[in-house]
Scaffold this motif. Structure first.
Motif, short mmCIF file in Angstrom:
data_model
loop_
_atom_site.label_atom_id
_atom_site.label_comp_id
_atom_site.label_asym_id
_atom_site.label_seq_id
_atom_site.Cartn_x
_atom_site.Cartn_y
_atom_site.Cartn_z
N ARG A 60 -49.15 -44.50 -38.02
CA ARG A 60 -48.84 -44.77 -39.50
C ARG A 60 -48.09 -43.71 -39.99
O ARG A 60 -47.64 -41.94 -39.69
CB ARG A 60 -51.08 -44.17 -40.46
N ALA A 61 -47.04 -44.28 -40.90
CA ALA A 61 -46.56 -42.97 -41.37
C ALA A 61 -44.72 -42.90 -41.03
O ALA A 61 -43.67 -42.16 -41.36
CB ALA A 61 -46.78 -42.03 -42.59
N TYR A 62 -45.22 -41.77 -39.45
CA TYR A 62 -43.69 -41.55 -38.47
C TYR A 62 -44.06 -42.02 -37.52
O TYR A 62 -44.65 -43.23 -36.71
CB TYR A 62 -44.63 -40.78 -37.93
N ASN A 63 -42.92 -42.29 -37.29
CA ASN A 63 -42.70 -42.39 -35.52
C ASN A 63 -42.87 -44.31 -35.61
O ASN A 63 -42.51 -45.13 -36.36
CB ASN A 63 -43.79 -41.64 -34.31
N GLY A 64 -43.30 -44.68 -34.44
CA GLY A 64 -43.06 -46.21 -34.15
C GLY A 64 -42.22 -46.67 -33.24
O GLY A 64 -41.34 -46.82 -33.92
N VAL A 65 -42.40 -46.93 -32.14
CA VAL A 65 -41.61 -47.87 -31.03
C VAL A 65 -42.31 -49.06 -31.08
O VAL A 65 -43.64 -49.63 -30.91
CB VAL A 65 -41.28 -47.16 -29.54
N ALA A 66 -41.30 -50.25 -30.58
CA ALA A 66 -41.79 -51.04 -30.72
C ALA A 66 -40.42 -52.46 -29.35
O ALA A 66 -39.81 -51.79 -29.67
CB ALA A 66 -42.07 -52.59 -31.47
N VAL A 67 -41.40 -52.93 -28.79
CA VAL A 67 -40.22 -54.58 -27.63
C VAL A 67 -39.90 -55.28 -28.43
O VAL A 67 -41.80 -56.61 -28.24
CB VAL A 67 -40.08 -53.80 -26.97
N LEU A 68 -39.16 -56.14 -28.34
CA LEU A 68 -39.72 -57.95 -29.36
C LEU A 68 -39.02 -58.01 -27.89
O LEU A 68 -38.33 -57.83 -27.35
CB LEU A 68 -39.13 -57.58 -30.39
N SER A 69 -39.71 -60.07 -27.45
CA SER A 69 -39.66 -60.36 -26.52
C SER A 69 -39.45 -61.50 -26.89
O SER A 69 -40.73 -62.12 -27.13
CB SER A 69 -39.81 -59.88 -25.23
N ARG A 70 -38.90 -62.48 -26.21
CA ARG A 70 -38.69 -63.48 -26.49
C ARG A 70 -39.74 -64.44 -25.19
O ARG A 70 -40.93 -64.96 -25.26
CB ARG A 70 -37.86 -64.56 -25.58
N GLU A 71 -39.87 -63.22 -23.92
CA GLU A 71 -40.98 -63.60 -23.42
C GLU A 71 -42.06 -63.05 -23.30
O GLU A 71 -41.64 -61.48 -23.77
CB GLU A 71 -40.64 -63.92 -21.81
N ALA A 72 -43.57 -63.47 -23.56
CA ALA A 72 -44.44 -61.74 -23.59
C ALA A 72 -44.54 -60.69 -22.01
O ALA A 72 -44.20 -61.53 -20.76
CB ALA A 72 -45.83 -63.11 -23.28
N PRO A 73 -44.84 -60.01 -22.85
CA PRO A 73 -44.59 -58.88 -21.47
C PRO A 73 -45.38 -59.40 -20.01
O PRO A 73 -46.54 -59.19 -20.87
CB PRO A 73 -44.40 -57.26 -22.12
N LEU A 74 -45.99 -58.80 -19.29
CA LEU A 74 -46.38 -58.80 -18.34
C LEU A 74 -47.63 -57.36 -18.15
O LEU A 74 -48.33 -57.89 -18.21
CB LEU A 74 -46.09 -58.95 -16.72
N SER A 75 -47.13 -56.06 -18.49
CA SER A 75 -47.51 -55.00 -18.87
C SER A 75 -47.40 -54.07 -19.79
O SER A 75 -46.25 -54.31 -19.99
CB SER A 75 -48.85 -54.56 -17.33
N LEU A 76 -47.14 -53.75 -20.23
CA LEU A 76 -47.33 -52.76 -21.59
C LEU A 76 -47.88 -51.46 -20.95
O LEU A 76 -49.28 -51.52 -20.23
CB LEU A 76 -47.74 -52.91 -22.66
N GLU A 77 -47.22 -50.59 -21.67
CA GLU A 77 -47.59 -48.56 -21.23
C GLU A 77 -46.87 -48.10 -22.29
O GLU A 77 -46.15 -48.23 -22.95
CB GLU A 77 -47.19 -48.24 -19.84
N ARG A 78 -48.37 -47.44 -23.06
CA ARG A 78 -48.00 -47.18 -24.10
C ARG A 78 -47.77 -45.01 -23.86
O ARG A 78 -48.38 -44.66 -23.28
CB ARG A 78 -48.92 -46.57 -25.71
N GLY A 79 -46.69 -44.34 -24.36
CA GLY A 79 -45.85 -43.21 -24.21
C GLY A 79 -45.93 -43.11 -22.68
O GLY A 79 -46.14 -44.22 -22.08
#
Length: 260
Positions: A60-79
């Motif tokens: 909420r309110a601050y910061n925040g990142v994203a990755v948009l892609s045509r293909e769905a990612p195989l895996s994600l890691e936050r931080g």
DNA sequence: ATGTCACTTTACAAGTGA
């Protein structure tokens, strides 16, 4: 392949411009920063209609990142491991078959000597250590985002005036160089040596109109990707007040095109 | 150095972070 990074300064405020950019540039990967949006409120539907998957790490309110892609990612890691500010959503890693993409929003730092400045340096140190311990310069890896550091004098409209100030102090520049020394290339510098290419202009004091800009949004890539650079440009038009629907971000998108 | 913007809240104005 086309990769974009853009600090949108609120995904909610910038959605019409973002959708227009997707239509216009047809990027494969888009790294976003300062989305200022919790994951559950992200505009997934509008992006899905354009054919994009959105991996998000927001708050909420601050910061925040994203990755948009045509293909769905195989895996994600936050931080990342040993992040000095683990409560702040500043870094998201998305893994795909062909490459790994990190979207990063580096701490601003406010001013030299401010506690936030020390956190910024520590954060960049920890990021480098994590990358060195997790990835190889031989693998296709992108680290893109708002670094809040201008790497060199040619990336600053008034280097003498900015020297030693936040975004252009030697300790900050040393941290960016450490990432390059590990094995990243600054993709824009594979395309051009020109100075005066900026990605951010302060909202205040008519900075954009006066040309008071800095290049602080970077797309870094390891050699398997850097060797394929065809063009890297900044879409300054997105910083113009009347160029699109709604107000501009204070940052312009950086757009890299790589040979397939 | 600061002519703005986006967000939040004991919300219709003021503080914050950038």
């Amino acid at each position: 392949m086309r990769i974009v990074t853009w600090n949108v300064n609120s995904i909610k405020q910038r959605l019409p411009r973002l959708l227009a950019l997707l239509d216009r540039e047809a990027p494969d990967i888009v790294c976003l920063q300062e989305t200022k949006c919790p994951d559950e409120a992200f505009p997934h539907e509008q992006l899905a209609e354009r054919g994009y998957h959105a991996a998000t790490y927001g708050q909420r309110a601050y910061n925040g990142v994203a990755v948009l892609s045509r293909e769905a990612p195989l895996s994600l890691e936050r931080g990342f491991t040993a992040d000095p500010t683990p409560d702040e959503a500043r870094l998201l890693t998305a893994r795909y078959d062909a490459l790994t993409v990190i979207s990063a929003y580096v701490i601003n730092g406010r001013a030299i000597g401010d506690p936030a400045y020390e956190r910024k340096l520590a954060w960049l140190d920890a990021l480098r250590a994590w990358i060195a311990g997790t990835f190889s310069p031989e693998e296709p890896l992108v680290l893109a985002g708002d670094f809040n550091v201008a790497p060199e004098a040619r990336d600053v409209h008034d280097p003498a005036g900015w020297e030693g100030s936040i975004h252009f102090s030697e300790p900050e520049r040393t941290r960016v160089r450490a990432l390059l020394d590990w094995g990243f290339a600054d993709l824009l510098r594979r395309h051009t040596t020109d100075g005066g290419i900026f990605t951010w202009w302060d909202y205040r004091a008519g900075a954009f109109h006066k040309g008071w800009g800095l290049r602080i949004d970077l797309i870094l890539g390891t050699e398997p990707l850097a060797g394929r650079v065809e063009e890297v440009r900044v879409d300054r038009n997105e910083r113009r007040p009347k160029a699109g629907e709604g107000a501009p971000s204070d940052h312009a998108p950086v757009i890299a095109t790589l040979a397939d």
